[in-house]
Motif scaffolding. Structure first.
Motif, PDB file in Angstrom:
ATOM      1  N   UNK A  62       0.838  -1.203   0.000  1.00 38.80           N
ATOM      2  CA  UNK A  62       0.000   0.000   0.000  1.00 38.80           C
ATOM      3  C   UNK A  62       0.867   1.244   0.000  1.00 38.80           C
ATOM      4  N   UNK A  63       0.446   2.246  -0.679  1.00 36.81           N
ATOM      5  CA  UNK A  63       1.197   3.491  -0.697  1.00 36.81           C
ATOM      6  C   UNK A  63       0.719   4.399   0.414  1.00 36.81           C
ATOM      7  N   UNK A  64       1.323   5.569   0.501  1.00 36.04           N
ATOM      8  CA  UNK A  64       0.926   6.530   1.526  1.00 36.04           C
ATOM      9  C   UNK A  64      -0.179   7.414   0.962  1.00 36.04           C
ATOM     10  N   UNK A  99      -4.299   8.417  -0.113  1.00 36.36           N
ATOM     11  CA  UNK A  99      -5.503   8.684   0.645  1.00 36.36           C
ATOM     12  C   UNK A  99      -5.526  10.156   0.905  1.00 36.36           C
ATOM     13  N   UNK A 100      -6.720  10.664   1.174  1.00 37.27           N
ATOM     14  CA  UNK A 100      -6.827  12.090   1.383  1.00 37.27           C
ATOM     15  C   UNK A 100      -7.293  12.356   2.793  1.00 37.27           C
ATOM     16  N   UNK A 101      -6.742  13.375   3.378  1.00 36.77           N
ATOM     17  CA  UNK A 101      -7.197  13.770   4.700  1.00 36.77           C
ATOM     18  C   UNK A 101      -8.612  14.313   4.593  1.00 36.77           C
ATOM     19  N   UNK A 102      -9.449  13.959   5.543  1.00 37.60           N
ATOM     20  CA  UNK A 102     -10.829  14.443   5.454  1.00 37.60           C
ATOM     21  C   UNK A 102     -10.900  15.953   5.655  1.00 37.60           C
ATOM     22  N   UNK A 103      -9.893  16.515   6.294  1.00 39.09           N
ATOM     23  CA  UNK A 103      -9.863  17.988   6.427  1.00 39.09           C
ATOM     24  C   UNK A 103      -9.755  18.633   5.043  1.00 39.09           C
ATOM     25  N   UNK A 104      -8.836  18.060   4.227  1.00 39.89           N
ATOM     26  CA  UNK A 104      -8.638  18.599   2.883  1.00 39.89           C
ATOM     27  C   UNK A 104      -9.876  18.358   2.033  1.00 39.89           C
ATOM     28  N   UNK A 117       6.486   7.776  -7.089  1.00 40.65           N
ATOM     29  CA  UNK A 117       6.001   7.647  -5.718  1.00 40.65           C
ATOM     30  C   UNK A 117       4.920   8.662  -5.395  1.00 40.65           C
TER      31      UNK A 117
END
Lengths: 443, 528, 314
Positions: free
Chosen positions: C13-15, C17-22, C239
């Motif tokens: 898995x990569x790093x 995903x999105x922060x829900x704040x953003x 990356x």
């Protein structure tokens, strides 16, 4: 096509430029000049006419070689004209030829030249001039290769100016990042012309519409690939320029690519695909061998229908590369083949020069990657637009695949005027065209 | 990348450990730097989430914002940050020495000697990575135009007193960081990556934890494995074992830990606002403090590993001896600090949003000179850097095999000895190309005369031999000397004189306006 | 295909995903831009007042229906020569032989027949400057929309897809929208050629071994084998852009590929592609000394060793 008269089109453009320069209401006039469109001729003519009107003139060029060349051309056209050559304090600051010109005075001090009709120097030297009466008029040559901050340093020296340059050649660069000023009208790392026009959009802008250098085979490609928004035509028609050889081809790939180039104006010598260091020995040897065969076969070039055929001697041939070490390697290979007198240089140093035939080591040949440096449109544009007759491109196979693997991901700065096509796209379109003139070389 | 640096990386891959890229430290490190580890809120511009800051590795100061979109809380954070940073700056501003320097007399235009104050040392700010430098710049921009109640009693939402001042200092530091070789504001990843080659790409080197793992793996094991772990390993709850060095946080941290904590904080605060009577409010107040403490705890888990990594990195860097010319560059940094101190003291307005034409051109010229200077100085300070220049044909090391005295043909002949050298390097020498060597720390120049064989060349020495007919003692190399010559100059000449901003020519839009810039308009948008 | 799910399934898995704040901030900003029936957005185009423009209804069943509805609305608006805002239109474009549906944030029809793509992004424009990499990505994305619009414009009398798009971002540190016109002629010419050069999807499929399936529900070994049968040119730049990059990096490292260390490093190594080969060449245990890459490596290794020895680092 038949209704286009290149001589009339070019003469009309020149008249309009001179009218705006001599009698126009604006403080500046900008002239875009594609490769070989008669920029130097225009500069010399404008200088003489301004001098004839009694307007003291300063001329700003970018390199000492350009300055000396202009001085020599001016003196050649008008030996009586008093010209000052302002030079630096370095040893050998100017071309010794200038010493033989009676009306050319040389000095490192602007004050000693102030009374002359025309004073010529580099932007770098002009930037140190202070405490003198401003000139009523200036000509800024190679203005697209001049940085905005260099213009800032000298603009106080003149009232009005004619700016002349080729927008398609290599952009000026800075050795440190200048992103923080991108989009500002006066970004110091941008070209002098972009700053000038951002602040003075009302200035008249002209274009020299005809390339007298590029043959009919080359002008459409160079125009479409590098000047998509400001097209130009060639001054000669198909068949006007002829290149032939006294010695028949020996069947080698070198001779075949020379024949293809003589016939069509372009030739692509394609070596087998391989990743190589910059100084790829096979490619370097192939470049040298093409040059050697060209000279051995006694090339003869005819410029226009009624011109006398002239031999293509070594001084009429150039080799262009992207990197200095490549140029050095080609020079060494030529020496090994007993060839002397051929100009071998990088795109930066070939800017503004003209030859009958050029051999170009393609910037992407053998590369594992396509970097911004190698994709810079100005570099390829310079390499592909130095010839009057034909251009042979030497390259490893696989350029389009390499480009596919390195899609263009150029950053975009807000507020920066798009002046030029994308390097990736220009590489693709030129490659596609050159592939039609491919000769495959095998070891 | 130079081939020597590439080789170092490949050696690092093979060894599983970082390999040296430098033999000396090319940046000055303060005895007492201030380390700042900031975190920012995802998706917001310049909305800090928290920070660890301080000069003592054992006692960082933790600053947090429980609800980053709340202007009051943001101001409170910035005020606290000013409280943590400004005393450190003030202490340096007060300690000065008097030095003599030449200035241009505005009346006569002559160069005259004048005495000036120079701060004895300058504050040095260290952040974890390049993104941290950008964030410092962003914070500076967001603060310096704010108005305090004292500056403007009418200002809606006045900023706490020292916040605009901190903004000006951070802006100055952010701009100075763009000057090559400067050391007022440095990123730990740049420092480490400049001195060691890891076995990963320079892009991956931006991860402080991973880079440090290659240089200094915990327990001395494989750097490669430690780096991989620092990059990717997560605990059972899906949280990174080595949180990113910021200022951006890991989305998994935001979504699984921080967001619920902020939500419960918001809930408690809403309840507190709605509470009618004292006792109920007191209860909610207690809850609020708990909710806030939980957010502080969470943020500390993200900040602390980076804090320690930065200090560990500094420790490693201190083991390298400082390059001789790094100290000279630090003097320029002290001048930079001193002159900004003077501008603040003189009551000048904050730095404008964007530079005017003349200022931009001056900065660019300064940085280009600094870049050329830095490249020369690092090579002169460090044989490993010089090796790269030798490989590129821009320098060579040669042994003197013969010295033949010769003189100029003027009335007072000056010495111009011919030096024959043997070298294994292949410098790009052409007719009359100038080369330089360092003689007592200052450059001495010579010109290329001819090549006698592939590895034998002749130079003519040109200067620094004194005024007499015979060269001064020690100024001419002797047979057997091994000397490094460079094709690049050791010092940079000053650039052309640019006009004053008020003399900006018509080509560049004429003189800029002189009005001080307005503060950013207040918007209701960043209120809850 | 869902590359993130695939990456997780094969254990890399990569790093991402999105922060829900953003995420929330992005949505709030787009809503803010389009508030007031689009008046705010049209004001950025220079059109004032809520009645100065029209907002046609674009809902329809299925992507084909929505694309047809969009095309109809575009033609009607052009014929009526009135300012018109198309909110989330759907455009069709053939990519590698298959139809793809694209949904720009908005398209504005000018009374003179020009159609302008509007891109709403949540990164800020601070003092009229924005992150150039992000603007570049937005410009490339917008170029695809403009190409799709051009297909419709070709069949519409008096219509023209504008070659500059309107980029709308938060201004400075606020949530207020500000806009900048972005000239995308470069991106258009590049995208046109890329689309023309894209191998047809059937061709990609045909080049794959029989029976390759990328379904995250399959067992991990089977999936890994499937992914590895596709050639991928890994570079560290991946990356930041691709969910499968960590998997490709593992492979590149396992193969000892020098490319894993960055593109700039490969430039001078010629045909040497593994760490082992390069180091052996540098140490003189392998490689042809006449190869300039090998010669330069040996010289580099000798100079490096000399310098380290001089400094006492060995």
């Amino acid at each position: 096509m038949t209704d286009f008269d290149p001589a009339a089109a070019a003469a009309g453009a020149t008249e309009r430029i001179l009218a705006d320069t001599l009698h126009g209401a604006h403080r500046g006039v900008v002239v875009d000049s594609p490769p070989g469109a008669g920029k130097s001729t225009l500069v010399v003519r404008a200088a003489r006419e301004l001098a004839a009107e009694g307007r003291r003139l300063m001329v700003i060029a970018q390199t000492n070689a350009q300055v000396d060349d202009l001085v020599i051309r001016l003196a050649g056209q008008d030996p009586e004209l008093p010209v000052g050559r302002l030079h630096s304090n370095d040893p050998d600051p100017y071309d010794k030829t200038l010493d033989s010109l009676a009306n050319v005075r040389k000095s490192a001090k602007a004050g000693e030249l102030a009374g002359l009709d025309v004073v010529i120097s580099t932007a770098a030297k002009w930037a140190h001039v202070q405490g003198v009466e401003p000139w009523p008029h200036a000509i800024v040559d190679e203005a697209y290769q001049m940085r905005s901050d260099a213009l800032l340093a000298v603009a106080g020296l003149f009232e009005r100016a004619l700016f002349v340059g080729d927008p398609g050649q290599l952009d000026p660069f800075s050795i440190v990042g200048a992103e923080q000023w991108a989009g500002l009208s006066y970004d110091p790392s941008a070209s002098a012309v972009s700053t000038l026009l951002a602040h003075n959009p009302e200035l008249p802008q002209h274009r020299l519409p005809v390339s007298w250098r590029l043959p009919a085979s080359a002008a459409p490609l160079v125009s479409a690939a590098f000047y998509p928004y400001t097209p130009f035509r060639s001054g000669t028609g198909h068949g006007d320029r002829r290149l032939s050889f006294g010695v028949a081809a020996d069947g080698s790939a070198y001779d075949r690519v020379l024949d293809e180039a003589a016939e069509s104006g372009w030739g692509l010598l394609e070596l087998p695909a391989r990743h190589t260091p910059r100084t790829d020995p096979e490619a370097v040897r192939a470049v040298a061998a093409v040059v050697r065969r060209l000279l051995d076969r006694g090339g003869v070039a005819t410029s226009t229908a009624d011109a006398v055929p002239a031999p293509v001697t070594a001084d009429r041939v150039a080799v262009g590369t992207a990197h200095r070490d490549q140029a050095a390697a080609v020079r060494a290979a030529l020496v090994e083949l007993g060839v002397t007198g051929v100009t071998v240089d990088t795109a930066n140093r070939l800017q503004g020069r003209e030859f009958d035939l050029t051999v170009v080591l393609h910037p992407l040949s053998g590369r594992p990657d396509a970097t911004a440096f190698h994709l810079e449109t100005g570099r390829l544009c310079v390499l592909a637009s130095r010839h009057r007759h034909a251009c042979v491109v030497v390259c490893r196979a696989g350029v389009s695949e390499l480009l596919d693997e390195h899609p263009s991901t150029e950053p975009v700065q807000l507020g920066v005027t798009v002046k030029f096509p994308d390097g990736w796209e220009a590489m693709q379109s030129t490659w596609e065209r050159w592939s039609e003139h491919r000769v495959v070389w095998r070891p | 990348m130079s081939l020597i640096a590439a080789l170092a990386r490949l050696e690092a891959v093979e060894a599983g450990r970082a390999r040296p890229l430098a033999t000396v430290r090319h940046r000055h490190l303060s005895q007492r730097p201030l380390v700042l580890v900031p975190l920012t809120t995802a998706g917001e511009a310049g909305a800090p989430l928290g920070a660890l800051v301080g000069t003592d590795p054992e006692r960082p100061r933790l600053l947090t914002v429980a609800q980053p979109r709340d202007r009051e809380l943001r101001f409170a954070f910035l005020a606290e940050l000013a409280d943590a940073v400004l005393p450190y700056i003030d202490a340096h501003a007060a300690d000065v020495e008097l030095v003599e320097r030449t200035e241009t007399d505005p009346g006569t235009g002559k160069r005259v000697k004048a005495e000036a104050e120079l701060c004895a040392d300058a504050p040095q700010l260290i952040v974890p990575g390049r993104a941290g430098i950008d964030f410092v710049r962003l914070l500076g921009r967001s603060m310096r135009f704010r108005r305090t109640a004292e500056q403007d009693p009418e200002a809606p939402y006045p900023a706490p007193p020292r916040v605009p001042l901190l903004g000006r200092w951070l802006t100055h530091y952010g701009e100075r960081a763009r000057v090559p070789g400067s050391a007022l504001l440095l990123a730990a990843t740049d420092l480490l990556g400049g001195h060691w080659a890891s076995g990963q790409s320079s892009l991956e080197d931006q991860h402080l934890g991973a880079l440090l793992a290659w240089i200094d793996p915990p327990g001395g094991g494989s750097g490669a494995q430690a780096a991989l772990r620092a990059e990717l390993a997560r605990d059972a709850a899906g949280q990174l074992l080595c949180p990113p060095a910021g200022p951006a946080t890991d989305p998994a941290f935001d979504n699984r830990l921080l967001a619920p904590a902020v939500e419960s904080y918001d809930r408690v605060r809403a309840a507190l606002g709605a509470a009618q009577e004292g006792a109920e409010a007191d209860g909610w107040l207690g809850q609020l403090s708990l909710a806030e403490r939980e957010i502080r705890r969470l943020l500390l888990t993200q900040l602390e590993p980076t804090w320690h990594a930065v200090w560990r990195g500094l420790e490693l860097l201190r083991e390298l001896p400082e390059g001789g010319r790094a100290a000279d560059r630090w003097v320029s940094d002290r001048w930079s600090f001193t002159s900004h101190r003077d501008r603040v003291l003189a009551g000048e307005p904050p730095q404008p949003r964007r530079d005017d034409a003349v200022t931009a051109a001056r900065k660019l010229a300064l940085r280009e000179r600094a870049q050329a200077q830095l490249e020369a100085q690092e090579a002169l300070d460090d044989p490993l850097v010089m090796a790269g220049r030798r490989l590129a044909g821009e320098a060579f090391v040669a042994e003197v095999t013969e010295v033949v005295m010769a003189w100029t043909e003027s009335k007072r002949p000056a010495p111009r000895p011919l030096i024959t050298l043997r070298t294994d390097d292949s410098p790009h020498l052409g007719e009359r190309v100038k080369v330089y060597r360092s003689l007592d720390g200052r450059p001495q120049s010579a010109e290329f005369v001819r090549r006698e064989a592939d590895d034998v060349l002749v130079l003519r020495l040109l200067d620094r031999m004194g005024r007499s007919r015979d060269p001064a003692e020690g100024s001419v190399p002797a047979k057997g000397d091994r000397i490094a010559w460079t094709l690049f100059e050791h010092d940079q000449r000053g650039g052309p004189r640019l006009p004053e901003p008020e003399e900006t020519p018509w080509t560049h839009g004429g003189p800029p306006g002189t009005a001080a810039e307005d503060p950013d308009p207040v918007t209701p948008e960043d209120l809850l | 295909m869902d590359k993130a799910a695939l990456a997780t399934a094969i254990g890399s898995p990569g790093a991402f995903g999105q922060s829900q704040f953003a995420f929330m901030r992005g949505n709030a900003f787009e809503a803010r831009v389009k508030s007031d029936g689009g008046a705010e957005l049209m004001r950025l185009m220079g059109v004032e007042g809520p009645t100065a423009f029209r907002v046609p209804e674009l809902t329809a069943a299925g992507p084909e229906g929505r694309a047809a509805r969009t095309a109809l609305a575009l033609r009607e608006a052009t014929a009526e020569a009135a300012w018109t805002l198309l909110d989330h239109p759907l455009l069709a474009l053939e990519v590698a032989g298959s139809p793809a549906y694209l949904e720009p944030d908005a398209v504005v029809v000018h009374p003179d027949g020009r159609w302008t793509v509007v891109e709403i992004k949540s990164f800020p424009m601070i003092d009229a400057a924005a992150d150039a990499a992000k603007v570049g990505a937005a410009a490339r994305q917008a170029a695809v929309y403009v190409l799709a619009l051009e297909r419709v414009a070709a069949h519409t009398e008096g219509a023209e897809a504008a070659h500059s798009v309107l980029l709308v971002c938060p201004k400075d540190f606020s949530n207020l929208p500000t806009a900048s016109a972005v000239d995308i002629r470069k991106q258009l010419s590049v995208t046109r050629r890329q689309l023309a050069r894209l191998t047809r999807i059937e061709d990609i499929a045909a080049a794959l071994p029989e029976g390759v399936v990328f379904d995250p529900e399959r067992p991990a070994e089977e999936l890994t084998a499937a992914v590895e049968s596709v050639s991928a040119a890994y570079a560290p730049d991946c990356l930041a852009a691709c969910e499968l990059a960590f998997h490709c990096r593992d492979r590149a490292r396992a193969q000892d590929a020098v490319g894993a260390l960055g593109r700039s490093l490969r430039g001078e190594l010629g045909s040497l592609t593994t760490t082992g080969e390069v180091l052996a060449a540098a140490r003189g245990t392998a490689g042809d000394p006449a190869d300039p890459a090998v010669a330069a490596l040996r010289r580099a290794a000798a100079l490096r060793a000399e310098a380290l020895e001089a400094a006492g680092c060995r």
